[in-house]
Enzyme design. Structure first.
Site, mmCIF file in Angstrom:
data_model
loop_
_atom_site.group_PDB
_atom_site.id
_atom_site.type_symbol
_atom_site.label_atom_id
_atom_site.label_comp_id
_atom_site.label_asym_id
_atom_site.label_seq_id
_atom_site.Cartn_x
_atom_site.Cartn_y
_atom_site.Cartn_z
ATOM 1 N N GLY A 67 -66.772 26.080 -93.191
ATOM 2 C CA GLY A 67 -68.163 25.784 -93.505
ATOM 3 C C GLY A 67 -68.917 25.275 -92.286
ATOM 4 O O GLY A 67 -68.330 24.926 -91.256
ATOM 5 N N GLY A 106 -70.376 26.229 -96.995
ATOM 6 C CA GLY A 106 -70.103 27.639 -96.768
ATOM 7 C C GLY A 106 -71.260 28.520 -97.190
ATOM 8 O O GLY A 106 -72.318 28.037 -97.644
ATOM 9 N N ASP A 130 -67.018 19.342 -98.506
ATOM 10 C CA ASP A 130 -66.495 20.407 -97.643
ATOM 11 C C ASP A 130 -65.676 19.762 -96.536
ATOM 12 O O ASP A 130 -66.055 18.700 -96.031
ATOM 13 C CB ASP A 130 -67.655 21.218 -97.034
ATOM 14 C CG ASP A 130 -67.238 22.618 -96.615
ATOM 15 O OD1 ASP A 130 -66.305 22.740 -95.797
ATOM 16 O OD2 ASP A 130 -67.850 23.594 -97.096
ATOM 17 N N ASN A 131 -64.552 20.393 -96.152
ATOM 18 C CA ASN A 131 -63.794 19.869 -95.017
ATOM 19 C C ASN A 131 -64.200 20.543 -93.704
ATOM 20 O O ASN A 131 -63.664 20.216 -92.646
ATOM 21 C CB ASN A 131 -62.284 19.992 -95.240
ATOM 22 C CG ASN A 131 -61.818 21.431 -95.330
ATOM 23 O OD1 ASN A 131 -62.613 22.369 -95.285
ATOM 24 N ND2 ASN A 131 -60.512 21.614 -95.465
ATOM 25 N N LYS A 145 -61.294 16.769 -116.064
ATOM 26 C CA LYS A 145 -60.741 16.179 -117.297
ATOM 27 C C LYS A 145 -61.095 14.697 -117.379
ATOM 28 O O LYS A 145 -61.511 14.190 -118.431
ATOM 29 C CB LYS A 145 -59.233 16.389 -117.332
ATOM 30 C CG LYS A 145 -58.523 15.817 -118.555
ATOM 31 C CD LYS A 145 -57.049 16.221 -118.535
ATOM 32 C CE LYS A 145 -56.284 15.569 -119.673
ATOM 33 N NZ LYS A 145 -56.068 14.120 -119.445
ATOM 34 N N TYR A 183 -54.270 34.890 -100.104
ATOM 35 C CA TYR A 183 -55.585 34.742 -100.736
ATOM 36 C C TYR A 183 -55.564 35.259 -102.171
ATOM 37 O O TYR A 183 -55.988 34.577 -103.105
ATOM 38 C CB TYR A 183 -56.635 35.493 -99.922
ATOM 39 C CG TYR A 183 -58.048 35.355 -100.453
ATOM 40 C CD1 TYR A 183 -58.693 34.118 -100.444
ATOM 41 C CD2 TYR A 183 -58.742 36.456 -100.946
ATOM 42 C CE1 TYR A 183 -59.995 33.989 -100.914
ATOM 43 C CE2 TYR A 183 -60.041 36.332 -101.419
ATOM 44 C CZ TYR A 183 -60.668 35.104 -101.395
ATOM 45 O OH TYR A 183 -61.947 34.976 -101.868
#
Length: 329
Positions: A39, A13, A34-35, A108, A148
């Site tokens: 992007g 993106g 990125d899918n 984590k 959003y």
């Protein structure tokens, strides 16, 4: 000395690609993910030949696996323009909930520091101006922009929960309007919309009476602020943006002058819940990060306009009609 390894989501993106460039420049090993819903691989194709860069075509709303060690994660995967998140509302919510959960779990597991991209939209249509980080916002959770706004607010809450409960090293950047090369002309945001209309010889569309304000930050300044925040010791949200506020009508007039177009400003009704004011209080960024924007709007706009003019005309004229149905499940 072995390179530090960083995962950047939303890497193809606008902002993600500039972050890839910055961390490559700083000699990191960059893992881009990125899918490609919004992007574009053209933003990062110049990096594919490098030994310290790799790309994963993957949706972070699904389980995320990255082999090997990770030192840092930057979570920038999310539709970020109204034209996108109104078309893919469910994916927008999923990337801000399932996506952040997956990446916090990864951080984590890898003992990595994670920085998440939040937004000035968490302030909604603000009742105070400028907006400090302590302001809780004025958001309509069931309005069209709620998918959003609330995704980002949840993302912040989940990040802080991992910080307080698990002791995870987290950073939160609240990004205000940013512009520069690699923006999409047809993404619905005011700056590329104005410049795209000017280049195509169309009238510039102002929504409402144009008295609503925005504050535009050049992308290089924003990336510098994010870089400093990542390596700071501050875990709470920090506004990064340019406090130089301007009305949309005044901004449209600046674009007319910049592009030399003979077209006029025309008005259309203001969209539901469109913020009337947007200006960051950057006191924290100055005090904690020693950061403030350096690039003037005149200078940044000139660079951005030259970039848009250099695009092939078919991209300038193209209106995207991508089938998003698979992403709204």
């Amino acid at each position: 000395m072995e390179r530090k390894r960083i995962l950047i989501t939303g890497a193809a993106g606008f902002l993600g690609s500039h972050l890839c460039d910055r961390f490559i420049k700083e000699d990191f090993y960059v893992i881009a993910m990125d899918n490609l819903i919004t992007g574009d691989l053209r933003n990062i194709e110049h990096l594919f030949k490098l030994e310290n860069f790799e790309f994963y075509h993957h949706d972070v709303s699904k389980f995320v696996h990255v082999p090997g060690e990770l030192d840092y994660i930057l979570h920038f995967a999310s539709p970020a323009s109204p034209i996108d998140y109104l078309k893919i509302p469910i994916q927008t919510l999923k990337v801000g909930s399932l996506g952040i959960h997956n990446l916090l779990g990864l951080a984590k597991d890898k003992n990595a520091r994670i920085l998440i991209a939040s937004t000035s939209e968490v302030y909604g249509d603000p009742n105070i101006n400028p907006q400090p980080e302590e302001y809780w916002g004025n958001v309509n959770p069931v309005g069209p922009r709620g998918v959003y706004d609330e995704a980002k607010r949840f993302q912040e809450a989940m990040t802080m929960a991992y910080h307080t409960f698990h002791g995870l090293e987290t950073r939160i950047v609240r990004i205000f309007n940013t512009y520069g090369p690699r923006m999409r002309l047809n993404d619905g945001r005011v700056l590329p919309a104005f410049i795209g209309q000017a280049i195509r010889g169309e009238d510039l569309t102002v929504f409402g009476d144009g008295s609503q304000t925005r504050s535009f930050c050049y992308v290089d300044d924003l990336i510098e602020g994010i870089y400093r925040l990542l390596f700071s010791d501050y875990a709470y949200p920090v506004n990064i943006g340019n406090p130089d506020e301007i009305t949309i009508r005044e901004f449209g007039e600046e674009i007319v002058k910049l592009t030399g177009t003979t077209q006029q400003l025309i008005t259309k009704p203001l969209p539901v819940d469109d913020p009337k004011q947007r200006r960051p209080d950057i006191t924290k960024a100055k005090e904690i990060l020693g950061w403030e924007p350096k690039v003037s709007r005149a200078e940044g706009l000139k660079i951005t306009y030259e970039y848009f003019k250099s695009l092939p005309m078919d991209l300038i004229e193209k209106v995207e009609h991508k089938d998003f149905s698979n992403y709204n499940k």
